[in-house]
Scaffold this motif. Structure first.
Motif, PDB file in Angstrom:
ATOM      1  N   THR A   1       0.781  -1.151  -0.094  1.00 13.48           N
ATOM      2  CA  THR A   1      -0.008   0.174  -0.011  1.00 13.48           C
ATOM      3  C   THR A   1       0.814   1.371   0.037  1.00 13.48           C
ATOM      4  O   THR A   1       1.734   1.590   0.662  1.00 13.48           O
ATOM      5  N   GLY A   2       0.488   2.078  -0.682  1.00 13.17           N
ATOM      6  CA  GLY A   2       1.361   3.385  -1.023  1.00 13.17           C
ATOM      7  C   GLY A   2       2.663   3.469  -1.462  1.00 13.17           C
ATOM      8  O   GLY A   2       3.415   4.428  -1.590  1.00 13.17           O
ATOM      9  N   LYS A   3       2.897   2.283  -2.247  1.00 10.39           N
ATOM     10  CA  LYS A   3       4.224   1.917  -2.728  1.00 10.39           C
ATOM     11  C   LYS A   3       4.381   1.798  -4.263  1.00 10.39           C
ATOM     12  O   LYS A   3       3.419   1.286  -4.778  1.00 10.39           O
ATOM     13  N   GLU A   4       5.412   2.045  -5.075  1.00 11.14           N
ATOM     14  CA  GLU A   4       5.502   1.566  -6.427  1.00 11.14           C
ATOM     15  C   GLU A   4       5.606   0.245  -6.426  1.00 11.14           C
ATOM     16  O   GLU A   4       6.290  -0.454  -5.519  1.00 11.14           O
ATOM     17  N   ASP A   5       5.146  -0.497  -7.351  1.00 11.40           N
ATOM     18  CA  ASP A   5       5.098  -2.172  -7.262  1.00 11.40           C
ATOM     19  C   ASP A   5       6.626  -2.395  -8.024  1.00 11.40           C
ATOM     20  O   ASP A   5       7.290  -1.629  -8.619  1.00 11.40           O
ATOM     21  N   ILE A   6       7.175  -3.565  -7.588  1.00 10.16           N
ATOM     22  CA  ILE A   6       8.377  -4.124  -7.941  1.00 10.16           C
ATOM     23  C   ILE A   6       8.104  -5.356  -9.104  1.00 10.16           C
ATOM     24  O   ILE A   6       7.451  -6.129  -8.722  1.00 10.16           O
ATOM     25  N   ALA A   7       8.485  -5.218 -10.361  1.00  7.95           N
ATOM     26  CA  ALA A   7       8.492  -6.346 -11.143  1.00  7.95           C
ATOM     27  C   ALA A   7       9.479  -7.314 -10.990  1.00  7.95           C
ATOM     28  O   ALA A   7      10.710  -7.076 -10.997  1.00  7.95           O
ATOM     29  N   ALA A   8       8.774  -8.437 -10.601  1.00  7.07           N
ATOM     30  CA  ALA A   8       9.995  -9.494 -10.149  1.00  7.07           C
ATOM     31  C   ALA A   8       9.787 -10.747 -10.979  1.00  7.07           C
ATOM     32  O   ALA A   8       8.981 -10.977 -11.836  1.00  7.07           O
ATOM     33  N   SER A   9      10.821 -11.635 -10.938  1.00  6.72           N
ATOM     34  CA  SER A   9      10.617 -12.793 -11.757  1.00  6.72           C
ATOM     35  C   SER A   9      11.707 -13.963 -10.816  1.00  6.72           C
ATOM     36  O   SER A   9      12.116 -13.517  -9.770  1.00  6.72           O
ATOM     37  N   SER A  10      11.778 -14.872 -11.210  1.00  3.06           N
ATOM     38  CA  SER A  10      13.067 -15.859 -10.785  1.00  3.06           C
ATOM     39  C   SER A  10      14.368 -15.518 -11.330  1.00  3.06           C
ATOM     40  O   SER A  10      14.251 -14.754 -12.534  1.00  3.06           O
ATOM     41  N   ASP A  11      15.299 -15.969 -10.845  1.00  2.00           N
ATOM     42  CA  ASP A  11      16.462 -15.874 -11.387  1.00  2.00           C
ATOM     43  C   ASP A  11      16.631 -16.469 -12.739  1.00  2.00           C
ATOM     44  O   ASP A  11      15.878 -17.530 -13.238  1.00  2.00           O
ATOM     45  N   PRO A  12      17.216 -16.056 -13.944  1.00  2.00           N
ATOM     46  CA  PRO A  12      17.449 -16.511 -15.095  1.00  2.00           C
ATOM     47  C   PRO A  12      17.669 -18.096 -15.077  1.00  2.00           C
ATOM     48  O   PRO A  12      17.320 -18.614 -15.946  1.00  2.00           O
ATOM     49  N   ALA A  13      18.722 -18.307 -14.276  1.00  2.00           N
ATOM     50  CA  ALA A  13      18.991 -19.837 -14.072  1.00  2.00           C
ATOM     51  C   ALA A  13      17.710 -20.578 -13.920  1.00  2.00           C
ATOM     52  O   ALA A  13      17.724 -21.996 -14.192  1.00  2.00           O
ATOM     53  N   PHE A  14      16.574 -20.167 -13.383  1.00  3.81           N
ATOM     54  CA  PHE A  14      15.425 -20.968 -13.169  1.00  3.81           C
ATOM     55  C   PHE A  14      14.267 -20.493 -14.020  1.00  3.81           C
ATOM     56  O   PHE A  14      13.224 -20.306 -13.444  1.00  3.81           O
TER      57      PHE A  14
END
Length: 156
Positions: free
Chosen positions: A35-48
């Motif tokens: 709440t109240g913060k910018e989103d973080i675009a995330a994924s897994s490590d490229p190795a996975f």
């Protein structure tokens, strides 16, 4: 004693139309929000099979340790009269993956390079890193060693 709670929401955004019908058929992409913060675009490590353009949980763990140390260090310096004019950290974590796929971090090393105002006490500035480490909430919470190879220099 006080208790603090931290709420985040993680939403998987990697459904390519067939969900997890096959291991390689879905993206590991997700969005971390609070709440109240910018989103973080995330994924897994490229190795996975993750997206290398997105943050992965392992990087976020290392960043959390680095940020926590930095914030404690700056506060301790302010209280001790050490004037920090620049701070950067090239932190690095090491994770070992086992044959069955499980794994764990075995260490994180922080490498803060701190510049203090000319005439400052370099010895005190170095000693405050040890105190910051002892106070860091995140470092106190992990089950692997967190080292600190700090450098303090005087501003010219």
């Amino acid at each position: 004693m006080r208790t603090h709670r931290y709420a985040v929401r993680t939403v998987w955004t990697g459904n390519r139309g067939e969900g997890t019908a096959t291991y390689r058929g879905y993206a590991r992409d997700h969005v971390i929000s609070a709440t109240g913060k910018e989103d973080i675009a995330a994924s897994s490590d490229p190795a996975f099979l993750g997206d290398p353009a997105r943050w992965n949980p392992e990087e976020l763990l290392v960043a959390s340790l680095s940020g926590c140390h930095q914030l404690w260090y700056l506060a301790l310096c302010a209280g001790a009269g050490v004037v920090v004019v620049a701070y950067e950290d090239a932190a690095e974590g090491e994770m070992v993956e086992e044959a069955g796929g499980a794994g764990q971090f075995v260490s994180v090393t922080l490498r803060p390079r701190v510049t203090i105002a000319a005439g400052g006490d370099v010895t005190l500035a170095m000693a405050l890193h040890e105190r910051a480490h002892a106070m860091c909430f995140i470092a106190r919470s992990v089950a692997f060693p967190v080292g600190c190879a700090a450098e303090v220099v005087l501003a010219e």
